[in-house]
Design an enzyme around this catalytic site. Sequence first.
Site, PDB file in Angstrom:
ATOM      1  N   LYS A  43       0.810  -1.200   0.000  1.00 50.53           N
ATOM      2  CA  LYS A  43       0.000   0.000   0.000  1.00 50.53           C
ATOM      3  C   LYS A  43       0.851   1.261   0.000  1.00 50.53           C
ATOM      4  CE  LYS A  43      -3.126  -2.359   3.145  1.00 50.53           C
ATOM      5  NZ  LYS A  43      -3.468  -2.405   4.570  1.00 50.53           N
ATOM      6  N   GLY A  44       2.083   1.145   0.457  1.00 50.05           N
ATOM      7  CA  GLY A  44       2.897   2.315   0.784  1.00 50.05           C
ATOM      8  C   GLY A  44       3.075   3.365  -0.302  1.00 50.05           C
ATOM      9  N   GLU A  99       7.853   2.564  -5.915  1.00 52.89           N
ATOM     10  CA  GLU A  99       7.915   2.072  -4.519  1.00 52.89           C
ATOM     11  C   GLU A  99       8.004   3.243  -3.543  1.00 52.89           C
ATOM     12  OE1 GLU A  99       7.553   0.004  -2.361  1.00 52.89           O
ATOM     13  OE2 GLU A  99       8.361  -1.973  -2.751  1.00 52.89           O
ATOM     14  N   ASP A 100       7.592   2.991  -2.319  1.00 52.75           N
ATOM     15  CA  ASP A 100       7.754   3.994  -1.266  1.00 52.75           C
ATOM     16  C   ASP A 100       9.150   3.937  -0.663  1.00 52.75           C
ATOM     17  OD1 ASP A 100       7.345   1.465  -0.192  1.00 52.75           O
ATOM     18  OD2 ASP A 100       5.907   2.108   1.324  1.00 52.75           O
ATOM     19  N   ASP A 103      14.349  -1.125   1.327  1.00 54.38           N
ATOM     20  CA  ASP A 103      15.023  -1.317   2.606  1.00 54.38           C
ATOM     21  C   ASP A 103      16.048  -2.441   2.421  1.00 54.38           C
ATOM     22  OD1 ASP A 103      15.524  -1.309   5.342  1.00 54.38           O
ATOM     23  OD2 ASP A 103      13.705  -2.369   5.882  1.00 54.38           O
ATOM     24  N   LYS A 131      16.947   2.903   2.043  1.00 48.79           N
ATOM     25  CA  LYS A 131      17.769   2.749   3.256  1.00 48.79           C
ATOM     26  C   LYS A 131      18.948   1.863   2.897  1.00 48.79           C
ATOM     27  CE  LYS A 131      14.372   2.163   6.615  1.00 48.79           C
ATOM     28  NZ  LYS A 131      13.743   1.219   7.570  1.00 48.79           N
ATOM     29  N   PHE A 152      13.217   3.546  11.277  1.00 46.48           N
ATOM     30  CA  PHE A 152      11.909   3.236  10.702  1.00 46.48           C
ATOM     31  C   PHE A 152      11.204   4.537  10.389  1.00 46.48           C
ATOM     32  CE2 PHE A 152       7.770   1.415  10.103  1.00 46.48           C
ATOM     33  CZ  PHE A 152       8.098   0.237   9.441  1.00 46.48           C
ATOM     34  N   ASP A 159       3.741   3.351   6.577  1.00 47.32           N
ATOM     35  CA  ASP A 159       3.036   3.061   7.831  1.00 47.32           C
ATOM     36  C   ASP A 159       3.918   2.402   8.880  1.00 47.32           C
ATOM     37  OD1 ASP A 159       3.241   0.517   6.367  1.00 47.32           O
ATOM     38  OD2 ASP A 159       2.000  -0.268   7.992  1.00 47.32           O
ATOM     39  N   ARG A 165      -0.022   6.651   7.737  1.00 48.28           N
ATOM     40  CA  ARG A 165       0.095   6.835   6.282  1.00 48.28           C
ATOM     41  C   ARG A 165      -0.394   8.215   5.846  1.00 48.28           C
ATOM     42  NH1 ARG A 165       1.141   1.772   3.999  1.00 48.28           N
ATOM     43  NH2 ARG A 165       0.123  -0.010   4.962  1.00 48.28           N
TER      44      ARG A 165
HETATM   45  P1  IMP Z   1      12.392  -4.579   1.913  1.00 48.31           P
HETATM   46  O1  IMP Z   1      11.849  -5.860   1.343  1.00 48.31           O
HETATM   47  O2  IMP Z   1      13.155  -4.832   3.181  1.00 48.31           O
HETATM   48  O3  IMP Z   1      13.193  -3.775   0.925  1.00 48.31           O
HETATM   49  O4  IMP Z   1      11.183  -3.736   2.398  1.00 48.31           O
HETATM   50  C1  IMP Z   1      10.346  -3.129   1.543  1.00 48.31           C
HETATM   51  C2  IMP Z   1       8.975  -2.879   2.138  1.00 48.31           C
HETATM   52  O5  IMP Z   1       8.966  -2.879   3.570  1.00 48.31           O
HETATM   53  C3  IMP Z   1       8.580  -1.495   1.723  1.00 48.31           C
HETATM   54  O6  IMP Z   1       7.892  -1.521   0.514  1.00 48.31           O
HETATM   55  C4  IMP Z   1       7.729  -1.046   2.894  1.00 48.31           C
HETATM   56  O7  IMP Z   1       6.402  -1.427   2.702  1.00 48.31           O
HETATM   57  C5  IMP Z   1       8.291  -1.757   4.094  1.00 48.31           C
HETATM   58  N1  IMP Z   1       9.264  -0.928   4.851  1.00 48.31           N
HETATM   59  C6  IMP Z   1      10.608  -1.057   4.918  1.00 48.31           C
HETATM   60  N2  IMP Z   1      11.178  -0.115   5.683  1.00 48.31           N
HETATM   61  C7  IMP Z   1      10.161   0.666   6.104  1.00 48.31           C
HETATM   62  C8  IMP Z   1      10.103   1.844   6.920  1.00 48.31           C
HETATM   63  O8  IMP Z   1      11.092   2.397   7.423  1.00 48.31           O
HETATM   64  N3  IMP Z   1       8.867   2.367   7.122  1.00 48.31           N
HETATM   65  C9  IMP Z   1       7.735   1.814   6.595  1.00 48.31           C
HETATM   66  N4  IMP Z   1       7.744   0.733   5.819  1.00 48.31           N
HETATM   67  C10 IMP Z   1       8.940   0.145   5.585  1.00 48.31           C
HETATM   68 MG    MG Z   2       6.047  -0.964   0.138  1.00 48.23          MG
END
Ligand code: IMP
Ligand code: MG
Length: 176
Positions: A43-44, A99-100, A103, A131, A152, A159, A165
């Site tokens: 949703k982000g 993407e939002d 990470d 990040k 975070f 969220d 959000r």
């Molecule tokens: P990844 O798979 O670790 O790269 O994480 C990606 C998803 O995790 C993002 O699309 C977000 O939905 C969520 N996410 C990762 N870090 C954060 C954060 O700091 N705040 C909110 N959502 C996060």
């Molecule tokens: Mg996301």
Amino acid sequence: MKKQFNLKLLKSKKEIAAAVEQLAKKINKDYQHSVPLLIGVLKGSFVFIADLIRKLSINLEISFVELSSYENSRESSGDVKFVKGLDIDIKNRDVLIVEDIIDTGITITSLLNYLEKKNPSSIRICSLTSKPSRRKKEIKIDYLGFKVPNKFIVGYGLDYKEKYRNLPEIYSLEDE
Ligand code: IMP
Ligand code: MG
């Protein structure tokens, strides 16, 4: 007792708007001879993609997928669920993932694998934030708004346990 957090402002409305404008400028230029399909990752990304497309002057189409890996915590479970897959054909399309945040990179890697099997002409990534200190998979982000610290973050679509959000700015969650 329930854990409490303080919100610390990380990016103001003005900084976010300027970043969105810069990203849109590049995307307008790079896709002037194509009709890209933007795929928002729910949703982000819904707030970001809504602002971004209104700065894009090219012809484009939009679709969404919903992925979930966080299971209501601040740590990735490392295991990505497709809550909603693609409902259109992307064969021979120029796909731009929106993407939002990137990470660890685990979510976007699963999405890339899923999309590549469907034979698009190209796939690029546009992410509002990244990040890099947390990366577990190497990811090339073609259009990036901000690098953020290893905290975070919430707001502007992002969220924590489905809350925050609606904040118009981006904040980091700080332990009280
Ligand atoms: P990844 O798979 O670790 O790269 O994480 C990606 C998803 O995790 C993002 O699309 C977000 O939905 C969520 N996410 C990762 N870090 C954060 C954060 O700091 N705040 C909110 N959502 C996060
Ligand atoms: Mg996301």
